[in-house]
Design a protein around this motif. Structure first.
Motif, PDB file in Angstrom:
ATOM      1  N   GLU A   1       6.875   5.335 -14.377  1.00 28.37           N
ATOM      2  CA  GLU A   1       7.080   3.941 -13.996  1.00 28.37           C
ATOM      3  C   GLU A   1       6.016   3.480 -12.997  1.00 28.37           C
ATOM      4  O   GLU A   1       5.396   4.291 -12.305  1.00 28.37           O
ATOM      5  N   LYS A   2       5.855   2.152 -12.920  1.00 29.58           N
ATOM      6  CA  LYS A   2       4.821   1.581 -12.054  1.00 29.58           C
ATOM      7  C   LYS A   2       5.041   1.978 -10.598  1.00 29.58           C
ATOM      8  O   LYS A   2       4.078   2.270  -9.883  1.00 29.58           O
ATOM      9  N   SER A   3       6.286   1.985 -10.140  1.00 31.05           N
ATOM     10  CA  SER A   3       6.557   2.324  -8.735  1.00 31.05           C
ATOM     11  C   SER A   3       6.055   3.734  -8.406  1.00 31.05           C
ATOM     12  O   SER A   3       5.524   3.982  -7.318  1.00 31.05           O
ATOM     13  N   THR A   4       6.218   4.652  -9.357  1.00 28.68           N
ATOM     14  CA  THR A   4       5.732   6.020  -9.148  1.00 28.68           C
ATOM     15  C   THR A   4       4.210   6.060  -9.107  1.00 28.68           C
ATOM     16  O   THR A   4       3.608   6.756  -8.278  1.00 28.68           O
ATOM     17  N   ALA A   5       3.587   5.280 -10.017  1.00 31.52           N
ATOM     18  CA  ALA A   5       2.123   5.229 -10.043  1.00 31.52           C
ATOM     19  C   ALA A   5       1.583   4.640  -8.739  1.00 31.52           C
ATOM     20  O   ALA A   5       0.575   5.130  -8.194  1.00 31.52           O
ATOM     21  N   VAL A   6       2.242   3.601  -8.220  1.00 28.52           N
ATOM     22  CA  VAL A   6       1.814   2.984  -6.963  1.00 28.52           C
ATOM     23  C   VAL A   6       1.874   4.003  -5.826  1.00 28.52           C
ATOM     24  O   VAL A   6       0.958   4.099  -4.990  1.00 28.52           O
ATOM     25  N   GLU A   7       2.956   4.787  -5.785  1.00 27.12           N
ATOM     26  CA  GLU A   7       3.090   5.804  -4.734  1.00 27.12           C
ATOM     27  C   GLU A   7       1.972   6.845  -4.826  1.00 27.12           C
ATOM     28  O   GLU A   7       1.389   7.241  -3.809  1.00 27.12           O
ATOM     29  N   ARG A   8       1.673   7.285  -6.044  1.00 22.26           N
ATOM     30  CA  ARG A   8       0.647   8.322  -6.217  1.00 22.26           C
ATOM     31  C   ARG A   8      -0.738   7.793  -5.855  1.00 22.26           C
ATOM     32  O   ARG A   8      -1.553   8.501  -5.254  1.00 22.26           O
ATOM     33  N   ILE A   9      -1.027   6.538  -6.225  1.00 22.66           N
ATOM     34  CA  ILE A   9      -2.327   5.958  -5.905  1.00 22.66           C
ATOM     35  C   ILE A   9      -2.465   5.750  -4.393  1.00 22.66           C
ATOM     36  O   ILE A   9      -3.511   6.042  -3.798  1.00 22.66           O
ATOM     37  N   ALA A  10      -1.395   5.250  -3.755  1.00 24.22           N
ATOM     38  CA  ALA A  10      -1.427   5.049  -2.302  1.00 24.22           C
ATOM     39  C   ALA A  10      -1.636   6.379  -1.579  1.00 24.22           C
ATOM     40  O   ALA A  10      -2.384   6.468  -0.590  1.00 24.22           O
ATOM     41  N   LYS A  11      -0.991   7.439  -2.060  1.00 22.20           N
ATOM     42  CA  LYS A  11      -1.136   8.769  -1.449  1.00 22.20           C
ATOM     43  C   LYS A  11      -2.549   9.303  -1.639  1.00 22.20           C
ATOM     44  O   LYS A  11      -3.155   9.853  -0.710  1.00 22.20           O
ATOM     45  N   PHE A  12      -3.098   9.099  -2.848  1.00 25.30           N
ATOM     46  CA  PHE A  12      -4.457   9.582  -3.141  1.00 25.30           C
ATOM     47  C   PHE A  12      -5.475   8.887  -2.233  1.00 25.30           C
ATOM     48  O   PHE A  12      -6.332   9.537  -1.630  1.00 25.30           O
ATOM     49  N   VAL A  13      -5.376   7.556  -2.134  1.00 25.70           N
ATOM     50  CA  VAL A  13      -6.326   6.802  -1.313  1.00 25.70           C
ATOM     51  C   VAL A  13      -6.101   7.083   0.166  1.00 25.70           C
ATOM     52  O   VAL A  13      -7.055   7.179   0.949  1.00 25.70           O
ATOM     53  N   GLY A  14      -4.815   7.244   0.568  1.00 23.91           N
ATOM     54  CA  GLY A  14      -4.506   7.491   1.975  1.00 23.91           C
ATOM     55  C   GLY A  14      -5.203   8.727   2.519  1.00 23.91           C
ATOM     56  O   GLY A  14      -5.644   8.744   3.678  1.00 23.91           O
ATOM     57  N   LYS A  15      -5.310   9.766   1.693  1.00 23.53           N
ATOM     58  CA  LYS A  15      -5.968  11.002   2.130  1.00 23.53           C
ATOM     59  C   LYS A  15      -7.470  10.824   2.327  1.00 23.53           C
ATOM     60  O   LYS A  15      -8.117  11.663   2.954  1.00 23.53           O
ATOM     61  N   ARG A  16      -8.022   9.751   1.756  1.00 20.13           N
ATOM     62  CA  ARG A  16      -9.487   9.556   1.793  1.00 20.13           C
ATOM     63  C   ARG A  16      -9.888   8.319   2.581  1.00 20.13           C
ATOM     64  O   ARG A  16     -11.058   7.939   2.583  1.00 20.13           O
ATOM     65  N   LYS A  17      -8.934   7.688   3.254  1.00 23.21           N
ATOM     66  CA  LYS A  17      -9.226   6.431   3.943  1.00 23.21           C
ATOM     67  C   LYS A  17     -10.161   6.598   5.137  1.00 23.21           C
ATOM     68  O   LYS A  17     -10.871   5.672   5.508  1.00 23.21           O
ATOM     69  N   PHE A  18     -10.138   7.772   5.764  1.00 23.56           N
ATOM     70  CA  PHE A  18     -10.955   7.949   6.974  1.00 23.56           C
ATOM     71  C   PHE A  18     -12.433   7.719   6.677  1.00 23.56           C
ATOM     72  O   PHE A  18     -13.155   7.117   7.467  1.00 23.56           O
ATOM     73  N   PHE A  19     -12.897   8.193   5.501  1.00 23.70           N
ATOM     74  CA  PHE A  19     -14.305   8.034   5.143  1.00 23.70           C
ATOM     75  C   PHE A  19     -14.526   6.878   4.164  1.00 23.70           C
ATOM     76  O   PHE A  19     -15.631   6.706   3.656  1.00 23.70           O
ATOM     77  N   ALA A  20     -13.477   6.104   3.872  1.00 25.63           N
ATOM     78  CA  ALA A  20     -13.618   4.997   2.908  1.00 25.63           C
ATOM     79  C   ALA A  20     -14.363   3.829   3.538  1.00 25.63           C
ATOM     80  O   ALA A  20     -14.337   3.623   4.767  1.00 25.63           O
ATOM     81  N   HIS A  21     -15.023   3.044   2.697  1.00 25.58           N
ATOM     82  CA  HIS A  21     -15.755   1.861   3.175  1.00 25.58           C
ATOM     83  C   HIS A  21     -14.765   0.866   3.797  1.00 25.58           C
ATOM     84  O   HIS A  21     -13.674   0.653   3.251  1.00 25.58           O
ATOM     85  N   PRO A  22     -15.116   0.257   4.952  1.00 25.88           N
ATOM     86  CA  PRO A  22     -14.158  -0.652   5.622  1.00 25.88           C
ATOM     87  C   PRO A  22     -13.737  -1.830   4.748  1.00 25.88           C
ATOM     88  O   PRO A  22     -12.588  -2.287   4.839  1.00 25.88           O
ATOM     89  N   THR A  23     -14.635  -2.346   3.919  1.00 29.89           N
ATOM     90  CA  THR A  23     -14.256  -3.457   3.031  1.00 29.89           C
ATOM     91  C   THR A  23     -13.193  -3.008   2.039  1.00 29.89           C
ATOM     92  O   THR A  23     -12.222  -3.730   1.763  1.00 29.89           O
ATOM     93  N   PHE A  24     -13.352  -1.792   1.520  1.00 35.50           N
ATOM     94  CA  PHE A  24     -12.351  -1.262   0.597  1.00 35.50           C
ATOM     95  C   PHE A  24     -11.012  -1.080   1.300  1.00 35.50           C
ATOM     96  O   PHE A  24      -9.956  -1.428   0.764  1.00 35.50           O
ATOM     97  N   ARG A  25     -11.060  -0.535   2.530  1.00 32.33           N
ATOM     98  CA  ARG A  25      -9.808  -0.326   3.263  1.00 32.33           C
ATOM     99  C   ARG A  25      -9.088  -1.651   3.488  1.00 32.33           C
ATOM    100  O   ARG A  25      -7.866  -1.726   3.407  1.00 32.33           O
TER     101      ARG A  25
END
Length: 421
Positions: free
Chosen positions: A165-189
């Motif tokens: 379901e979409k809610s599960t996909a949203v959680e997985r994507i948020a978790k994936f990006v959350g682990k990489r936010k420290f080095f992510a581009h500020p505009t993307f964040r």
């Protein structure tokens, strides 16, 4: 020292009187035309109506994987495509070329299923107009208009419904990006919003291959090792026996999946991250059902624009990879490795079926300072939940942190030297 292959268990012996290279794909001629499995034999208008009330307002219930009537809530599923069309037949008896008809009669015109070309990123998106009159590109989320319509692409033989379901996909994507936010581009964040994920059916060809493989080369078996002095340094030397190695066997490849959108086949890493989709495989294609456009409701899909002649070399190259992997377990005697000089895969039979496979996508079009763009996205396998993706990096921050780490390492090294450790 050169030897003949020792008595090591080998795959099945087979006749190789006339081996044919895998590159020699038999052309599709009148004398060698593919045999067509009519996957649309009883399809009339492309819509499966509710068996209880006859309504046509039908959509996929992702939680159950079944189609649900919008009026009476009755649920059902389409026939399993593999069983309905006998696509799971014995691969060892497969000869020539067998293909699904692609359900071409379901959409005789472009009145029900339209294909649009996105003016922002160039992707071609298929829309079921029975359920939606407006669409957005699942890659860049640009709104598509009627003026961007192109000729309709091939309709698949089968479709694998969403089960994540979409809610599960949203959680997985948020978790994936959350682990990489420290080095992510500020505009993307600042712009990231996992709720912008879109469900999309991507076009694939599912291939069964009946082939005969023959590999020959030379392998080395180490007999001893010793150390010699070369100048001021010691070097390790090896003695090994050299053997002629041959492996010959029949191979049956089941449900090999090959991308059939030319844009997705493009692996230009300077412009996109298309290789990500391959990392969320495999899909359980054996659970695909007969194509029914009702499964498209609420999702978008991408057009197949590559034909069998274009995809055959890719499938046969993958079959060669399977052959090399197949023999690895028989090569343990050659502890110094085997170098293959000849690799032949004679494809005796192949069966091709077009399919839509489900993916949840979060995409981000990065515009760089030099004016160029790069497509990043996070993909979720909508059957298994496997998640992979890429995010734009903040290069300055990454270089700064790397410099600090290197500086700290250098200082610690100097201190250790100073104290004599």
């Amino acid at each position: 020292m050169e030897n003949i292959d020792p008595d090591i268990p080998q795959p099945v012996e087979a006749d190789a009187t006339n081996p044919v290279s895998a590159d020699a794909v038999p052309p599709v001629t009148k004398e060698n035309e593919p045999r067509v499995v009519l996957t649309d034999a009883d399809a009339k208008d492309g819509l499966a109506k509710c068996a209880r009330c006859g309504a046509t307002e039908i959509a996929l219930n992702v939680a159950t994987g079944m189609l649900r009537c919008g009026f009476c809530r009755f649920e059902w599923t389409a026939d399993n495509a593999m069983e309905a069309f006998n696509l799971n037949g014995d691969i060892s008896g497969l000869t020539g070329i067998v293909v699904g008809s692609g359900s071409s009669d379901i959409v005789p015109t472009t009145e029900e299923v339209l294909t649009f070309k996105c003016s922002a990123c160039g992707a071609e998106v298929v829309i079921d107009t029975n359920h939606s009159t407006q669409a957005r590109c699942h890659w860049c989320r640009n709104t598509l208009s009627m003026n961007q319509q192109v000729d309709n692409g091939a309709v698949p033989d089968m479709i694998l419904p969403f089960s994540v379901e979409k809610s599960t996909a949203v959680e997985r994507i948020a978790k994936f990006v959350g682990k990489r936010k420290f080095f992510a581009h500020p505009t993307f964040r600042a712009e990231f919003n996992a709720e912008n994920v879109m469900g999309v059916y991507l076009p694939y060809m599912v291939v069964d291959i009946n082939a005969h493989a023959r590999l020959s080369g030379q392998g080395e078996h180490q007999t001893r090792s010793y150390t010699v002095k070369v100048g001021d340094k010691d070097q390790t030397r090896y003695d090994a026996d050299l053997y002629d190695v041959v492996r010959e066997f029949d191979m049956h490849v089941n449900d090999l999946t090959v991308e059939s959108s030319s844009d997705r086949i493009d692996q230009n890493t300077s412009q996109n991250s298309n290789n990500i989709i391959n990392t969320i495989m495999p899909f359980d294609v054996e659970n695909s059902v007969r194509y029914d456009s009702n499964y498209l409701a609420g999702f978008t899909s991408e057009r197949r624009d590559s034909n069998l002649d274009q995809l055959s070399p890719i499938a046969h190259t993958q079959a060669e990879d399977v052959a090399r992997h197949r023999v690895n377990s028989t090569l343990t005697f050659y502890d110094r490795g085997v170098r293959w000089s000849e690799e032949e895969v004679d494809v005796r039979g192949q069966r091709w079926v077009s399919a839509y496979l489900p993916v949840w996508l979060y995409s981000y079009q990065q515009r760089k300072s030099n004016g160029k763009t790069f497509l990043h996205y996070v993909a979720v396998n909508a059957r298994t939940g496997e998640t992979m993706g890429s995010v734009p990096l903040h290069q300055s921050k990454l270089l700064l942190v790397s410099g600090i780490v290197q500086l700290v390492g250098t200082v610690v090294g100097l201190v250790l030297v100073a104290v004599g450790i």
